[in-house]
Scaffold this active site. Structure first.
Site, PDB file in Angstrom:
ATOM      1  N   HIS A   1       0.848  -1.186   0.000  1.00 52.83           N
ATOM      2  CA  HIS A   1       0.000   0.000   0.000  1.00 52.83           C
ATOM      3  C   HIS A   1       0.885   1.237   0.000  1.00 52.83           C
ATOM      4  CE1 HIS A   1      -3.945  -1.783   0.396  1.00 52.83           C
ATOM      5  NE2 HIS A   1      -3.558  -2.516   1.433  1.00 52.83           N
TER       6      HIS A   1
ATOM      7  N   CYS B   1       0.019   2.845  -4.414  1.00 49.52           N
ATOM      8  CA  CYS B   1      -0.684   4.068  -4.767  1.00 49.52           C
ATOM      9  C   CYS B   1       0.149   5.284  -4.395  1.00 49.52           C
ATOM     10  CB  CYS B   1      -2.031   4.144  -4.065  1.00 49.52           C
ATOM     11  SG  CYS B   1      -3.312   3.160  -4.878  1.00 49.52           S
TER      12      CYS B   1
END
Length: 404
Positions: free
Chosen positions: A230, A280
């Site tokens: 992440h 991301c």
């Protein structure tokens, strides 16, 4: 940090590295909240005083608007008044004796990864002016590509974060193991020594990077780091973004790349350091733009697609300068570092829970099909220009049309 403050530090970096005594001011910077304990540990981990001073200045440039005033106060408290006055006037004057500044390396294209291939003609041949500046590490051929004939070519570290703790509000990254398997097989085929690590916490990510930097890379020609996790936004002055450990806190990409720069890892000086980040860059979703009927429609994601993002990090280790939109692949001149992101800063990066991330799938395919004939920068452009999974299936395309 205020741009004017950063300019003062940069103009006086040589003086600071030459005369600063970091051991005297580390406690003061920690007590004033300018540095974290991890940053102090990293500075004190340097062997020489000059390296400690250099790391302190580098870290100081990433802190907030009160960093320079606090630094000046620490200098005065520890009797380093000459440095404090020099920075206070901000005119960039030098303390005697001056030391000549080392010339920076010229940017060079990354040659094909497989060592047995013939050189590829370089469309960016250096001009007569740049040919007079010689890099510190000798190149093998006339087109000035990186030497890539060691066996193994280098170390490839893969950090694959899949299962996140229940207290960090981050979902498990289903499909990431598929990405890891693809990258492990691909870089083994490219003659790299692959080391795969799974589910690393924040401190463990930093530990693995520090261990990689301490290794002797003299026999290698390259080093690769692949991070699957992440991600989030993080302010920066060079490389945007940060990647999360499975316990929640995020490590800035800029800090990760610093472990392998020429100062912290001398055995990789003049050698390419390649970073591939599947994470991301923020929470924005790019819905695309209208195209002609003959072209592929933009994808908004499907039932098996997930994001690798949470909102902007508030960690004290997040860098604190203004965000700038960087290219997906960059090659800074001094340190031979290239970073390839799966998305632009501020935007989500899509991952299919059944097939892995779109970025890794395209990267793996492009490397397989073109590594024998094209240089790395060209291949990364191919990855950027790939249709987004061709909407993966006609059924997915029909869903998109019906929905919109």
């Amino acid at each position: 940090m205020d741009p004017k403050h950063r300019q003062i530090l940069q103009r006086n970096r040589l003086n600071l590295v030459t005369a600063l005594n970091p051991a005297d001011i580390c406690d003061g910077l920690l007590s004033k909240g300018v540095f974290t304990q991890d940053m102090i540990d990293e500075i004190q981990g340097k062997i020489t005083r000059r390296d400690q001073a250099r790391q302190l200045v580098i870290d100081l440039e990433t802190r907030g608007s009160q960093a320079l005033p606090a630094f000046l106060e620490c200098l005065r408290e520890t009797g380093q008044h000459a440095l404090a006055e020099l920075l206070q006037c901000g005119d960039g004057a030098r303390l005697p004796p001056s030391v000549p500044i080392q010339p920076s390396l010229i940017p060079l294209p990354v040659r094909p990864l497989r060592p047995e291939r013939l050189p590829v003609p370089n469309p960016f041949s250096p001009s007569s002016e740049t040919q007079a500046v010689r890099p510190t590490r000798p190149r093998r051929d006339s087109i000035q590509c990186y030497k890539m004939d060691a066996s193994p070519c280098g170390i490839c570290l893969i950090i694959n974060n899949v299962d996140f703790g229940p207290d960090c509000d981050l979902k498990d990254r289903k499909g990431s193991d598929i990405d890891c398997d693809k990258m492990e097989k691909r870089f083994k085929a490219l003659n790299f020594e692959v080391i795969a690590k799974r589910n690393l916490k924040y401190k463990r990510i930093r530990h693995e990077m520090a261990s990689l930097a301490k290794r002797d890379h003299s026999a290698y020609d390259c080093c690769v780091v692949i991070i699957l996790s992440h991600g989030t936004e993080a302010n920066h002055n060079r490389f945007p973004g940060a990647v999360h450990g499975v316990d929640g806190p995020a490590v800035p990409v800029q800090l990760i790349t610093n472990y392998l720069n020429g100062q912290n890892c001398p055995s990789l000086q003049g050698k390419p350091k390649l970073f591939f980040i599947q994470a991301c860059g923020g929470g924005e979703k790019d819905t695309g733009f209208e195209v002609s009927p003959d072209e592929v429609e933009p994808s908004l994601g499907g039932i098996d697609d997930q994001m690798d993002a949470i909102p902007i990090s508030s960690s004290s280790d997040s860098l604190s300068t203004s965000d700038e939109l960087d290219a997906r692949a960059t090659l800074p001149t001094p340190s031979d570092i290239l970073v390839s992101y799966s998305t632009f800063p501020g935007y989500v990066s899509w991952r299919d829970t059944q097939a892995g991330s779109w970025y890794v799938e395209n990267l793996d395919r492009v490397l397989e099909e073109n590594a024998a004939t094209d240089d790395l920068v060209t291949m990364l452009m191919m990855v950027c220009l790939c249709p987004i999974k061709l909407l993966k299936t006609t059924a997915r395309y029909n869903k998109y049309v019906l929905k919109n």
